[in-house]
Enzyme design. Sequence first.
Site, PDB file in Angstrom:
ATOM      1  N   CYS A 187     -75.970 -78.764  41.547  1.00  0.00           N
ATOM      2  CA  CYS A 187     -76.798 -78.336  42.766  1.00  0.00           C
ATOM      3  C   CYS A 187     -78.173 -78.173  42.267  1.00  0.00           C
ATOM      4  O   CYS A 187     -78.550 -79.010  41.431  1.00  0.00           O
ATOM      5  CB  CYS A 187     -76.219 -76.683  42.957  1.00  0.00           C
ATOM      6  SG  CYS A 187     -76.555 -75.617  41.746  1.00  0.00           S
ATOM      7  N   ARG A 227     -74.367 -72.545  42.773  1.00  0.00           N
ATOM      8  CA  ARG A 227     -73.115 -73.241  43.434  1.00  0.00           C
ATOM      9  C   ARG A 227     -72.612 -74.253  42.029  1.00  0.00           C
ATOM     10  O   ARG A 227     -71.373 -73.893  41.888  1.00  0.00           O
ATOM     11  CB  ARG A 227     -73.511 -73.972  44.341  1.00  0.00           C
ATOM     12  CG  ARG A 227     -74.050 -73.505  45.698  1.00  0.00           C
ATOM     13  CD  ARG A 227     -74.787 -74.199  46.678  1.00  0.00           C
ATOM     14  NE  ARG A 227     -75.786 -74.712  46.203  1.00  0.00           N
ATOM     15  CZ  ARG A 227     -76.748 -75.557  46.885  1.00  0.00           C
ATOM     16  NH1 ARG A 227     -76.048 -76.163  47.922  1.00  0.00           N
ATOM     17  NH2 ARG A 227     -77.870 -76.094  46.526  1.00  0.00           N
ATOM     18  N   ASP A 274     -76.262 -73.566  50.258  1.00  0.00           N
ATOM     19  CA  ASP A 274     -76.937 -72.688  49.114  1.00  0.00           C
ATOM     20  C   ASP A 274     -77.167 -71.129  49.651  1.00  0.00           C
ATOM     21  O   ASP A 274     -77.479 -70.658  50.564  1.00  0.00           O
ATOM     22  CB  ASP A 274     -78.574 -73.309  48.975  1.00  0.00           C
ATOM     23  CG  ASP A 274     -79.197 -72.829  47.665  1.00  0.00           C
ATOM     24  OD1 ASP A 274     -78.477 -71.722  46.960  1.00  0.00           O
ATOM     25  OD2 ASP A 274     -80.092 -73.249  47.320  1.00  0.00           O
TER      26      ASP A 274
END
Length: 158
Positions: free
Chosen positions: A10, A16, A127
Amino acid sequence: MTTFSVLFVCMGNICRSPTAHGVFRHKLVAAGLADRIRVDSAGTHNYHPGSPPDERSAHHAARRGYDLSDLRARQITEDDLARHDLILVMDWDNLALVQDICPEAHQRKVRRLTEFCLQHDSPVVPDPYYGGAGGFDQVLDLVEDACEGLLRHVQRVA
């Protein structure tokens, strides 16, 4: 003996990708594959080197039985691109950034994590950093689904 390696990516490697790392690692242990499949995570940016996962990510993951406490943020390296068999990014920006630094010989390894979803139909794992608690649960829902599909995939190819 490790026969296959997966890297989750990420932006900052605090929300994440460590969530995916922890969920997939948990699934590998449950499936008896932890000694054969290597799991790692990294970020496209070096915003939080050495930092643990975001407290909200760790909290939401722990509520579902996943431990992220040993994970630390780091930036993706050239070595990662060669070493891992699958490089799974969370969104379109991560995809573009990784593809930009990835040599042609390794481009085939770079994919979106959500390509492995079995239940959800989302092109990306959004996100959650600037949102509320619901975003972290959504990340977990998508990641758990994708990691189940990923587990099936690596059982076939590893």
